[in-house]
Design an enzyme around this catalytic site. Structure first.
Site, PDB file in Angstrom:
ATOM      1  N   ASP A  58       0.852  -1.204   0.000  1.00 26.81           N
ATOM      2  CA  ASP A  58       0.000   0.000   0.000  1.00 26.81           C
ATOM      3  C   ASP A  58       0.882   1.246   0.000  1.00 26.81           C
ATOM      4  OD1 ASP A  58      -2.829   0.943   2.175  1.00 26.81           O
ATOM      5  OD2 ASP A  58      -2.353   1.445   0.111  1.00 26.81           O
ATOM      6  N   GLY A 167       0.500 -10.374   4.167  1.00 25.14           N
ATOM      7  CA  GLY A 167       1.587  -9.706   4.908  1.00 25.14           C
ATOM      8  C   GLY A 167       1.107  -9.348   6.301  1.00 25.14           C
ATOM      9  N   VAL A 168       0.909  -8.078   6.516  1.00 26.01           N
ATOM     10  CA  VAL A 168       0.430  -7.588   7.826  1.00 26.01           C
ATOM     11  C   VAL A 168      -0.849  -8.306   8.255  1.00 26.01           C
ATOM     12  CG1 VAL A 168      -0.677  -5.531   8.844  1.00 26.01           C
ATOM     13  CG2 VAL A 168       1.513  -5.317   7.655  1.00 26.01           C
TER      14      VAL A 168
END
Ligand code: APR
Length: 206
Positions: A58, A167-168
């Site tokens: 992002d 990911g996160v």
């Protein structure tokens, strides 16, 4: 069993040419710095519900597109942000220099901490919940379905997609890969657009 011809009037040879497998690729690299030879005209972003940027891919996409301009565009167009499982369209802004015309901001699910969130809403919370599609699987699948439908809507020829939610948001990578590939294959069997899909992995593990 004959492979169903996805597009009426196609000969088996045409079908083989349009075979979905041949239209899906995997690339290890940075989705904001793809070789121009790929001819990618749209990239997907792994966004969050605020559409106000964040970390990971992002952040990379906001930096490459022009952070302030992209945040301002999304705030103007989507003041309520974007619910998990849905996807919002923006122009590519600074990424247009690379031939990219569209950014599709997909909000994937966070992988649940505890079993209680595995079950579909209203379903019994027991171990069967994990056997099928969990609620998180369904939300991730919804992101992919929306991405491909927006590719048709915006006449996108070659869509590059990062490993959304892995990911996160901690979605297990192999499980996410099966959902991504399965939905891409299913869509391409029935649609001419996008002509090509490239799954962009930031590293070998992805
Ligand atoms: N190009 C391609 N892939 C990338 C890049 C990049 N430049 N940077 C990171 N990735 C990969 C990661 O390795 C991971 O496999 O993108 C995948 C998704 O990871 P995240 O970016 O952490 O996204 P996600 O897990 O969906 O979490 C979304 O994280 O960054 C915040 O604002 C974002 O709140 C949102 C949340």
């Amino acid at each position: 069993m004959d492979h169903p011809l996805p597009i009426s009037g196609q000969t088996p040879a045409d079908h083989a040419l349009n075979d979905p497998i041949a239209r899906i690729a995997v690339h290890v690299g940075d989705i904001t710095a793809l070789p121009e030879t790929f001819g990618v005209d749209a990239i997907a972003n792994a966004a969050n519900e605020s559409l106000a940027g964040g970390g990971g891919v992002d952040r990379a996409i906001h930096d490459a597109a022009g952070r302030d301009e992209l945040i301002a565009y999304n705030r103007e167009q989507y003041p309520a942000g974007c619910p998990t499982g849905l996807v919002k369209h923006s122009p590519a802004l600074g990424l247009e220099a690379q031939g990219i015309k569209h950014i599709l901001h997909a909000v994937g699910p966070v992988w649940p901490e505890d079993d209680a969130q595995y079950a579909m809403p209203g379903a019994p919370i027991d171990d069967t919940a994990k056997l099928g599609y969990t609620y998180a699987d369904t939300l991730l699948a919804s992101c992919y379905t929306q991405l491909f439908n927006l590719a048709v809507k915006y006449d996108i020829q070659h869509l590059a997609i990062p490993a959304i939610s892995t990911g996160v948001y901690r979605f297990p990578k192999p499980r996410a890969a099966r959902i991504a590939f399965g939905h891409a294959h299913g869509h391409l069997l029935r649609n001419d657009l996008p002509q090509r899909i490239t799954f962009v992995c930031f590293n070998e593990e992805d």
